[in-house]
Design an enzyme around this catalytic site. Structure first.
Site, PDB file in Angstrom:
ATOM      1  N   ASP A  19       2.265  -5.624  -4.212  1.00  7.55           N
ATOM      2  CA  ASP A  19       1.483  -6.309  -3.172  1.00  7.55           C
ATOM      3  C   ASP A  19       2.428  -6.925  -2.140  1.00  7.55           C
ATOM      4  O   ASP A  19       2.313  -6.683  -0.940  1.00  7.55           O
ATOM      5  CB  ASP A  19       0.602  -7.395  -3.798  1.00  7.55           C
ATOM      6  CG  ASP A  19      -0.223  -6.861  -4.954  1.00  7.55           C
ATOM      7  OD1 ASP A  19      -1.133  -6.071  -4.691  1.00  7.55           O
ATOM      8  OD2 ASP A  19       0.073  -7.204  -6.111  1.00  7.55           O
ATOM      9  N   GLU A 277       2.971   1.882  -5.816  1.00  8.02           N
ATOM     10  CA  GLU A 277       2.631   2.417  -4.491  1.00  8.02           C
ATOM     11  C   GLU A 277       3.858   2.492  -3.583  1.00  8.02           C
ATOM     12  O   GLU A 277       4.226   3.555  -3.082  1.00  8.02           O
ATOM     13  CB  GLU A 277       1.549   1.521  -3.866  1.00  8.02           C
ATOM     14  CG  GLU A 277       1.144   1.961  -2.498  1.00  8.02           C
ATOM     15  CD  GLU A 277      -0.173   1.358  -2.025  1.00  8.02           C
ATOM     16  OE1 GLU A 277      -1.077   1.108  -2.841  1.00  8.02           O
ATOM     17  OE2 GLU A 277      -0.304   1.161  -0.808  1.00  8.02           O
TER      18      GLU A 277
END
Ligand code: TRH
Length: 375
Positions: A19, A277
């Site tokens: 994040d 990611e």
């Protein structure tokens, strides 16, 4: 030509490093293109090692409850673009303050909901769709869904302008020497993962056969990956190290690296195991064979996401099989043996994917033109 914009990026750290990793990379990229960024984050700890020098024109502000709006100085620097990362819901008091600005000067920020990365078909359908705010101080404003992705009909991937240049100047032997890693013609494999059930089998395989006919140096990322490897050795070393007689595998445990240094790791290796990611995208830019440990979801939705990624990659069967074994839940799975020709096929696949993806607009460029159109 874009004006210099004031961005507000809101980031909640759910777990791990992705994040804040993605939000920081976006903030730094925007700042390098001349914009100003306020990065509101509820837990900025990881930035101490990810980006210790900070970045000019990025102001990191603790996302407290209630928000300390004074830190933002909205009256003199109103928000032009508001990014809520991964559906984290911007603090309502910030929206209220933007609405006050709006009634004073008629300007409202472009409100972006930056989504997770996926290669699934819904991404093209949903990218850039508005969602009308129904109530509250921002009633009737639009919030826009912005999806990163792998095709021109999506928001693209984060890729800062100087990346290819930096990569072409990279000197792997010098970097390895700086890290104190001796360079003995071994195959280098980086490992950044959660706790894959196939990890013991992979370590056994590398120790027994090496990779591509050569011994292997495994460079293990700090945190969960390194705990997972150490746990395998605690549990199993007696079982296989003593009996096999092979010693093809040596292991280096890495400290936490800055994001820049993490790139260097990926560029210096012959095979990269990545996860989540952001490291996946960096491994794509590295253009070396990669194996992705996808973030597991309770409803197993990640398996469709994995398939879509492998389709996008045009992955050869051996790479698909390896991914399926690596991402299977539970313990005791064997990762298929990686043969010399497999590694060559993986290299061709990743080299081609990198070339295709490099031709697309990067995420910041797409975001800037989207904002210019919707202001
Ligand atoms: O850490 P991740 O697994 O993160 C995420 C989060 O779990 C998130 O909640 C989830 O939604 C997402 O995955 C899918 O993996 P990721 O995304 O690769 O983030 C890691 C970041 O940490 C990336 O920016 C690279 C950075 N990093 C370094 O800079 N140095 C290091 O030494 C290491 C190990 C990582």
């Amino acid at each position: 030509m874009n004006h210099r914009l004031q961005w507000d990026i809101f980031c909640k750290v759910i777990d791990n490093y992705g994040d804040i990793g993605v939000c920081w990379r976006l903030a730094a990229d925007l700042a390098a293109r001349g914009h100003r960024v306020r990065l509101w984050v509820d837990d900025a700890c990881a930035l101490q090692w990810m980006a210790p020098g900070g970045c000019r024109n990025v102001q990191v502000i603790p996302w407290k409850q209630p928000l300390e709006l004074r830190a933002a100085n909205l009256a003199s620097q109103p928000s032009d673009v508001l990014v809520e990362a991964f559906g984290c819901d911007v603090a309502p008091e910030f929206i209220a303050a933007c609405a006050v600005q709006h009634s004073a000067n008629g300007l409202k920020p472009v409100w972006i909901n930056l989504e997770y990365l996926s290669a699934e078909a819904y991404v093209e359908r949903c990218h850039a769709l508005p969602s009308r705010i129904q109530r509250g101080p921002a009633a009737d404003w639009d919030k826009w869904f912005f999806y990163p992705g792998f095709t021109a009909a999506t928001g693209g991937l984060l890729r800062e302008p100087g990346l290819a240049d930096r990569q072409s100047r990279f000197d792997a032997p010098a970097w390895l020497a700086e890290q104190g890693i001796t360079f003995n013609g071994e195959k280098r494999v980086s490992l950044f993962c959660y706790e894959p059930g196939a990890l013991p089998g992979l370590l056994r395989q590398l120790d027994q056969y090496g990779l591509d006919g050569k011994p292997v140096r495994l460079l293990v990322a700090a945190g969960r990956a390194s705990h997972a490897v150490k746990a395998v050795f605690n549990d199993e070393i007696g079982l296989w190290r003593n009996t096999s007689g092979h010693k093809q595998l040596s292991i280096s445990y890495l400290p936490l690296l800055t994001q820049n240094e993490f790139d260097h790791l990926l560029w210096a290796c012959d095979l990269n195991f990545v996860r989540g990611e952001d490291s996946l995208v960096r491994a794509l830019w590295a253009g070396k064979p990669l194996v992705w440990h996808i973030y597991p979801q309770d409803d197993a939705a990640h398996l469709d996401k994995l398939d879509a990624f492998l389709d996008m990659l045009e992955a050869p069967p051996s790479l698909r099989h390896f991914h399926q074994a690596w991402n299977r839940s539970g313990t005791g799975h064997e990762a298929p043996r990686v043969l010399q020709r497999d590694l060559q096929d993986w290299q061709t696949c990743l080299g081609n994917a990198r070339e295709r993806l490099m031709r697309q607009n990067d995420l910041c460029t797409s975001l800037l033109s989207f904002v210019a159109k919707n202001r």
